[in-house]
Structure formats: structure tokens, C-alpha cells
Design a protein around this motif. Structure first.
Motif, short mmCIF file in Angstrom:
data_model
loop_
_atom_site.label_atom_id
_atom_site.label_comp_id
_atom_site.label_asym_id
_atom_site.label_seq_id
_atom_site.Cartn_x
_atom_site.Cartn_y
_atom_site.Cartn_z
N PRO A 1 0.83 -1.20 0.00
CA PRO A 1 0.00 0.00 0.00
C PRO A 1 0.87 1.26 0.00
O PRO A 1 2.00 1.25 0.46
CB PRO A 1 -0.79 -0.11 1.31
N VAL A 2 0.31 2.32 -0.53
CA VAL A 2 0.98 3.62 -0.53
C VAL A 2 0.85 4.16 0.89
O VAL A 2 -0.24 4.21 1.45
CB VAL A 2 0.31 4.56 -1.56
N GLU A 3 1.99 4.57 1.46
CA GLU A 3 1.97 4.98 2.87
C GLU A 3 1.98 6.49 3.08
O GLU A 3 1.41 6.98 4.03
CB GLU A 3 3.16 4.34 3.60
N ASP A 4 2.65 7.22 2.21
CA ASP A 4 2.75 8.67 2.37
C ASP A 4 1.88 9.37 1.34
O ASP A 4 1.63 8.83 0.26
CB ASP A 4 4.20 9.14 2.18
N GLU A 5 1.46 10.59 1.66
CA GLU A 5 0.64 11.33 0.70
C GLU A 5 1.45 11.73 -0.53
O GLU A 5 0.90 12.00 -1.58
CB GLU A 5 -0.03 12.53 1.37
N ASP A 6 2.79 11.74 -0.42
CA ASP A 6 3.63 12.05 -1.57
C ASP A 6 3.98 10.82 -2.40
O ASP A 6 4.74 10.91 -3.36
CB ASP A 6 4.93 12.72 -1.12
N GLU A 7 3.45 9.66 -2.02
CA GLU A 7 3.70 8.42 -2.77
C GLU A 7 2.45 8.03 -3.53
O GLU A 7 1.33 8.27 -3.09
CB GLU A 7 4.06 7.27 -1.82
N PHE A 8 2.66 7.42 -4.69
CA PHE A 8 1.56 6.93 -5.50
C PHE A 8 2.14 6.03 -6.57
O PHE A 8 3.35 6.03 -6.82
CB PHE A 8 0.80 8.09 -6.17
N TYR A 9 1.29 5.25 -7.18
CA TYR A 9 1.68 4.47 -8.34
C TYR A 9 1.43 5.33 -9.57
O TYR A 9 0.46 6.09 -9.61
CB TYR A 9 0.89 3.16 -8.41
N GLN A 10 2.29 5.21 -10.58
CA GLN A 10 2.12 6.01 -11.78
C GLN A 10 0.74 5.80 -12.39
O GLN A 10 0.16 6.72 -12.95
CB GLN A 10 3.21 5.70 -12.80
N ALA A 11 0.20 4.60 -12.28
CA ALA A 11 -1.14 4.32 -12.82
C ALA A 11 -2.19 5.23 -12.19
O ALA A 11 -3.21 5.53 -12.82
CB ALA A 11 -1.51 2.86 -12.59
N ASP A 12 -1.94 5.69 -10.95
CA ASP A 12 -2.89 6.58 -10.28
C ASP A 12 -2.97 7.96 -10.93
O ASP A 12 -3.91 8.70 -10.70
CB ASP A 12 -2.52 6.75 -8.80
N LEU A 13 -1.96 8.30 -11.72
CA LEU A 13 -1.93 9.62 -12.37
C LEU A 13 -2.84 9.67 -13.60
O LEU A 13 -3.32 10.75 -13.96
CB LEU A 13 -0.51 9.98 -12.79
N ILE A 14 -3.07 8.53 -14.22
CA ILE A 14 -3.87 8.48 -15.45
C ILE A 14 -5.30 8.95 -15.13
O ILE A 14 -5.94 8.45 -14.20
CB ILE A 14 -3.92 7.06 -16.06
N GLY A 15 -5.76 9.92 -15.89
CA GLY A 15 -7.11 10.44 -15.69
C GLY A 15 -7.20 11.64 -14.76
O GLY A 15 -8.26 12.25 -14.65
N LEU A 16 -6.10 11.99 -14.10
CA LEU A 16 -6.14 13.16 -13.21
C LEU A 16 -6.28 14.44 -14.03
O LEU A 16 -5.74 14.56 -15.13
CB LEU A 16 -4.87 13.27 -12.36
N ARG A 17 -7.01 15.42 -13.45
CA ARG A 17 -7.08 16.76 -14.03
C ARG A 17 -5.73 17.43 -13.83
O ARG A 17 -5.09 17.26 -12.79
CB ARG A 17 -8.14 17.61 -13.33
N VAL A 18 -5.31 18.19 -14.81
CA VAL A 18 -4.08 18.97 -14.71
C VAL A 18 -4.51 20.43 -14.68
O VAL A 18 -5.21 20.89 -15.58
CB VAL A 18 -3.13 18.69 -15.89
N GLU A 19 -4.09 21.13 -13.62
CA GLU A 19 -4.48 22.53 -13.45
C GLU A 19 -3.26 23.39 -13.21
O GLU A 19 -2.26 22.94 -12.66
CB GLU A 19 -5.41 22.67 -12.24
N ALA A 20 -3.37 24.65 -13.60
CA ALA A 20 -2.35 25.64 -13.26
C ALA A 20 -2.57 26.04 -11.80
O ALA A 20 -3.62 25.75 -11.21
CB ALA A 20 -2.48 26.85 -14.18
N ARG A 21 -1.61 26.74 -11.22
CA ARG A 21 -1.75 27.18 -9.81
C ARG A 21 -3.01 28.01 -9.59
O ARG A 21 -3.60 27.97 -8.52
CB ARG A 21 -0.53 27.99 -9.38
N ASN A 22 -3.42 28.78 -10.61
CA ASN A 22 -4.60 29.63 -10.47
C ASN A 22 -5.91 28.86 -10.68
O ASN A 22 -6.98 29.44 -10.67
CB ASN A 22 -4.53 30.81 -11.43
N GLY A 23 -5.82 27.55 -10.87
CA GLY A 23 -7.02 26.72 -11.05
C GLY A 23 -7.45 26.54 -12.49
O GLY A 23 -8.38 25.79 -12.78
#
Length: 180
Positions: free
Chosen positions: A91-113
């Protein structure tokens, strides 16, 4: 978004004539890929069992697979991606850890939203990970280096990541003006 199968490695070219082949491992300890059972193709239709593995450089192994006893059988498997069921992975233990597969489908936003797009894939051409993004405005995919400088924040739970694209992404220079 979670994926049921996680990519752990890719089979490469045959190594010798007795069925051994190269394997690029994406596990933290490259040899640990042999511990995951079952390893399957992306469809989950074909299972692969690693009988032996040895490290030849950083993340590259030479492996022997069950049922692959000659170079011709190994050659047919070149570029086959090997997956393991997500529930077999730690399992992923830290909030800064993830599997690359978890990135697929994420929204990409600029800092201003402002919406930049959606992550289509995480690619690796040898010089570091690249995010392939479908632009919110349509058009050709955008490629961004997946570095802390360009992607300072990943929020898996929130379904987004914050990106600060470099000012120039095309790498093309304007043609020089001709003298009159």
C-alpha cells in the motif's frame, strides 16, 4: 482513479539462444519483480512466471520464464508489458507516494485553477518520466516533464495535479527574418 493492474516491467529482446530475455523492471528493487505472482499481460489473459532473474544493470534484468526455452519463443514476447494485480502490491503509505497508474485520468491545473487538461499516460523514453496530457482546449497532446519543478503538487484524492509548464515547450525557434 485506481487501476486493477499495475505495470511492473517490460520484456525486452532475447538474451542468448536458450530462451532468456531482458526485462526492464519498474519495481523499487528491480529483482523484486520475480516475487510477484501472477504477472500477466495487460488483458490479464496470459500469465508469466519468472523462474530465474539476474541483474545486469540498474533496472535491467536477464530472466528465464516458464515455458520459454528457446530464442524464438523469447522473441515473440519482446515488448510484452508485465502487470500485477494492485492488491498484491504494497500500500501507498505517504501522501507524496503513488503508483504512476494513479496519475492516469487526473485533471491537470495551473496554480490559479485554470484547466490545462487530463493525464493520458506516463511515458519514459530514458531521460525521466514525461506526462502526456490531453489539452482541455483540444488539439494535440502536451508533453510535460514529470519533475517537482513542473509538477509541484500531486493530489490523488482530489483527482488533480498542479503543473507549471515551462514557457517554451516546442523547442522550435522562429525562422530568422531575411535581409531585404
Amino acid at each position: 482513479m485506481t487501476r486493477d493492474l499495475i505495470l511492473l516491467g517490460v520484456l525486452g529482446a532475447p538474451h542468448g539462444v536458450r530462451g532468456e530475455m531482458r526485462l526492464k523492471s519498474y519495481t523499487e528493487d528491480p529483482l523484486a519483480i520475480a516475487d510477484y505472482k501472477p504477472l500477466t499481460d495487460e488483458a490479464g489473459a496470459r500469465a508469466f512466471k519468472i523462474l530465474s532473474a539476474r541483474l545486469v544493470k540498474d533496472d535491467m534484468l536477464v530472466v528465464r520464464l516458464e515455458g520459454v526455452a528457446d530464442r524464438d519463443k523469447a522473441a515473440v514476447l519482446t515488448n510484452t508489458r508485465l502487470y500485477a494485480p494492485r492488491d498484491l502490491l504494497p500500500p501507498v503509505e505517504d501522501e507524496d507516494e503513488f503508483y504512476q497508474a494513479d496519475l492516469i485520468g487526473l485533471r491537470v491545473e495551473a496554480r490559479n485553477g485554470e484547466a490545462i487538461g487530463t493525464v493520458l499516460a506516463v511515458l519514459d523514453f530514458g531521460a525521466g518520466d514525461i506526462l502526456e496530457i490531453e489539452p482541455a482546449s483540444g488539439g494535440r497532446p502536451i508533453m510535460l516533464p514529470f519533475t517537482k519543478a513542473v509538477v509541484p503538487h500531486v493530489d490523488i484524492a482530489g483527482g488533480r495535479l498542479i503543473a507549471e509548464p515551462p514557457l517554451e515547450t516546442s523547442g522550435e525557434e522562429e525562422p530568422p527574418e531575411e535581409a531585404v
